[in-house]
Design an enzyme around this catalytic site. Structure first.
Site, PDB file in Angstrom:
ATOM      1  N   LYS A  36       0.845  -1.207   0.000  1.00  0.00           N
ATOM      2  CA  LYS A  36       0.000   0.000   0.000  1.00  0.00           C
ATOM      3  C   LYS A  36       0.881   1.258   0.000  1.00  0.00           C
ATOM      4  CE  LYS A  36      -0.257  -0.260   5.049  1.00  0.00           C
ATOM      5  NZ  LYS A  36      -1.084  -0.688   6.198  1.00  0.00           N
ATOM      6  N   ARG A 134     -10.533  -0.224  15.041  1.00  0.00           N
ATOM      7  CA  ARG A 134     -10.375   0.586  13.831  1.00  0.00           C
ATOM      8  C   ARG A 134     -11.329  -0.010  12.803  1.00  0.00           C
ATOM      9  NH1 ARG A 134      -4.489   1.239  11.067  1.00  0.00           N
ATOM     10  NH2 ARG A 134      -5.124  -0.733  10.105  1.00  0.00           N
ATOM     11  N   HIS A 166      -6.486  -7.338  12.679  1.00  0.00           N
ATOM     12  CA  HIS A 166      -5.217  -6.587  12.724  1.00  0.00           C
ATOM     13  C   HIS A 166      -4.888  -6.293  14.179  1.00  0.00           C
ATOM     14  CE1 HIS A 166      -2.036  -4.322  10.863  1.00  0.00           C
ATOM     15  NE2 HIS A 166      -2.532  -3.124  11.068  1.00  0.00           N
ATOM     16  N   ARG A 222       1.024 -10.860   6.935  1.00  0.00           N
ATOM     17  CA  ARG A 222       0.897  -9.631   6.121  1.00  0.00           C
ATOM     18  C   ARG A 222       1.969  -8.609   6.487  1.00  0.00           C
ATOM     19  NH1 ARG A 222      -4.243  -9.751   8.522  1.00  0.00           N
ATOM     20  NH2 ARG A 222      -3.697  -7.777   9.484  1.00  0.00           N
ATOM     21  N   TYR A 268      15.157  30.138   7.745  1.00  0.00           N
ATOM     22  CA  TYR A 268      14.035  30.903   8.297  1.00  0.00           C
ATOM     23  C   TYR A 268      14.064  30.942   9.823  1.00  0.00           C
ATOM     24  CZ  TYR A 268      11.817  30.619   3.666  1.00  0.00           C
ATOM     25  OH  TYR A 268      11.529  30.719   2.334  1.00  0.00           O
ATOM     26  N   CYS A 315      13.131  23.984   5.007  1.00  0.00           N
ATOM     27  CA  CYS A 315      12.244  24.826   4.193  1.00  0.00           C
ATOM     28  C   CYS A 315      11.428  23.931   3.255  1.00  0.00           C
ATOM     29  CB  CYS A 315      13.069  25.819   3.378  1.00  0.00           C
ATOM     30  SG  CYS A 315      14.337  26.686   4.328  1.00  0.00           S
ATOM     31  N   MET A 316      10.650  24.545   2.385  1.00  0.00           N
ATOM     32  CA  MET A 316       9.781  23.748   1.511  1.00  0.00           C
ATOM     33  C   MET A 316      10.588  22.869   0.553  1.00  0.00           C
ATOM     34  SD  MET A 316       6.717  24.892  -1.071  1.00  0.00           S
ATOM     35  CE  MET A 316       5.779  25.706   0.196  1.00  0.00           C
ATOM     36  N   ASP A 317      11.658  23.451  -0.012  1.00  0.00           N
ATOM     37  CA  ASP A 317      12.388  22.750  -1.071  1.00  0.00           C
ATOM     38  C   ASP A 317      13.848  22.492  -0.747  1.00  0.00           C
ATOM     39  OD1 ASP A 317      10.180  23.151  -3.121  1.00  0.00           O
ATOM     40  OD2 ASP A 317      10.653  25.212  -2.508  1.00  0.00           O
TER      41      ASP A 317
HETATM   42  C1  PLP Z   1      -0.357  -1.691   6.853  1.00  0.00           C
HETATM   43  C2  PLP Z   1      -0.977  -2.965   7.250  1.00  0.00           C
HETATM   44  C3  PLP Z   1      -0.197  -4.129   7.403  1.00  0.00           C
HETATM   45  C4  PLP Z   1       1.305  -4.107   7.394  1.00  0.00           C
HETATM   46  O1  PLP Z   1       1.756  -3.570   8.615  1.00  0.00           O
HETATM   47  P1  PLP Z   1       3.316  -3.480   8.965  1.00  0.00           P
HETATM   48  O2  PLP Z   1       3.364  -3.035  10.371  1.00  0.00           O
HETATM   49  O3  PLP Z   1       3.909  -2.485   8.019  1.00  0.00           O
HETATM   50  O4  PLP Z   1       3.871  -4.845   8.749  1.00  0.00           O
HETATM   51  C5  PLP Z   1      -0.857  -5.332   7.640  1.00  0.00           C
HETATM   52  N1  PLP Z   1      -2.192  -5.362   7.731  1.00  0.00           N
HETATM   53  C6  PLP Z   1      -2.975  -4.267   7.629  1.00  0.00           C
HETATM   54  C7  PLP Z   1      -4.441  -4.360   7.776  1.00  0.00           C
HETATM   55  C8  PLP Z   1      -2.381  -3.021   7.395  1.00  0.00           C
HETATM   56  O5  PLP Z   1      -3.161  -1.931   7.304  1.00  0.00           O
END
Ligand code: PLP
Length: 380
Positions: A36, A134, A166, A222, A268, A315-317
């Site tokens: 992701k 969540r 999760h 995952r 700045y 700064c920004m850049d």
């Molecule tokens: C992002 C995410 C992961 C991976 O998590 P890590 O801590 O980067 O291994 C696994 N499952 C779900 C649902 C996530 O949102």
């Protein structure tokens, strides 16, 4: 021909090796590489292909568009997407063979409509909230969701292939909440079994749990962060101790090198003042590139074999570094390494996380899209 005075160099060999290492941790479980957020800033497609080459059999993304980009590029691995809101293009997801998370009754209703519209069966993973609070449904409403999904399975519109959840605190190794979530997950699985679900994959483990909690590996793990060679529990284990290698190096070419007098306020707000006659360098990366402004005065970087610290505000850049009198030997155009594997003495993304009061996830993921990604170690 595009030009940028900075680059993120991504070692695809490290991605492959990290995934191969994660497969060892996973034992019998399959590995879903989580790609992701543009593969945590590393670049979706090259990372996805390298993760598959390293032995991942699934890919995981948050957004549907990320899943579509993978399919449109010809990636045909199993693919799960888990974030969408009412009105999402779920029929397209079903047509593109994307597995969908189903966290709530409204989502099940929309998936059923999408499946009927596309004339296919939608593969779904029912998400139970085991304590993160969540996504997903808490256990009691989830049980109703399970029965509704199995009823839809009976009419052919969906196929319940997965049950998943999760973890909230897997990075705090052996934290009792991991066991508590595991027990709720097991109860959800018992209910799925009793209701006659024929599951293909049960999955709960993120990177931290993949690396430290084999009891929660189930059929599929995952990992995200660990794929990129970063440690989800940096206080307990470094990447090297975990057998992982950071895949990204962020570097820039110095755009200015110039003498400055003692007592000169820098950048700045003049939050930094030179204490001697010195040489200043300018790095052409700023918060528009994802360099945290919170790293003002603290962010580390490596120039010519020396580790230096940002002088004054980001700064920004761009930002400034005090090269010291020795800076007279530094040439404009020389390479500054902000972070990398650490093998050559350069700082790491974890060092930046500590300098900015955040986590390494955010350091790599927030890197601006305008920084070109360069790939080394590709296709074996
Ligand atoms: C992002 C995410 C992961 C991976 O998590 P890590 O801590 O980067 O291994 C696994 N499952 C779900 C649902 C996530 O949102």
């Amino acid at each position: 021909m595009s030009y940028y005075p900075a680059r993120a160099v991504v070692d695809l060999g490290a991605i492959r090796a990290n995934v191969a290492r994660l497969r060892e941790y996973a034992g019998e479980a399959q590995v879903m590489a989580v790609v992701k957020a543009d593969a945590y800033g590393h670049g979706l497609l090259p990372v996805a292909r390298s993760a598959l080459a390293g032995g991942a059999t699934w890919l995981g993304v948050a957004q549907l568009e990320e899943a579509f980009a993978l399919r449109d590029a010809g990636v045909d691995a199993r693919l799960l997407a888990w974030i969408y809101a009412p009105g999402a293009p779920l029929a397209t997801a079903v047509e593109k063979d994307v597995d969908l998370s189903v966290p709530a009754p409204w989502a099940l209703r929309e998936v059923i409509v999408a499946a009927r519209a596309s004339g296919r069966t939608a593969r779904v993973h029912l998400k139970v909230d085991t304590g993160l609070a969540r996504g997903g449904s808490f256990l009691e409403p989830w049980t109703q969701l399970l029965h509704d999904a199995l009823a839809a399975e009976a009419d052919g519109s969906v196929r319940v292939v997965g049950v998943w959840s999760h973890l909230a605190r897997a990075d705090e190794v052996d934290h009792p909440s991991v066991r508590a979530q595991f027990e709720v997950f097991d109860e959800a699985l018992r209910r799925a079994d009793a209701a006659g679900a024929d599951l293909e994959v049960r999955h709960l483990a993120n990177s931290a749990a993949t690396l430290s909690a084999p009891a929660v590996h189930y059929d599929l793990v995952r990992p995200g962060l660990a794929v990129y060679g970063l440690s989800p529990m940096p206080d307990l284990r470094s990447p090297a101790e975990l057998g992982l290698r950071p895949a990204m190096r962020l570097e820039a070419s110095l755009s200015v090198v110039k003498a400055a007098p003692a007592g000169q306020g820098v950048s700045y707000g003049h939050t930094y003042t030179t204490t001697r006659d010195t040489v200043l360098g300018v790095i052409p990366l700023g918060y528009a590139d994802g360099i945290p402004r919170h790293a003002s005065g603290t962010g580390p970087l490596r120039i010519g074999g020396r580790t230096l610290t940002i002088a004054g505000r980001v700064c920004m850049d761009q930002f400034v570094v005090d090269l010291g009198p020795e800076g007279a030997a530094v040439e404009v155009g020389e390479t500054a390494v902000l972070f990398g594997s650490g093998d050559d003495g350069e700082p790491t993304a974890q060092d930046w996380a500590e300098a900015a009061g955040t986590i390494s996830y955010e350091i790599v993921t927030r890197l601006g899209a305008r920084i070109p990604r360069e790939y080394v170690g590709g296709e074996r």
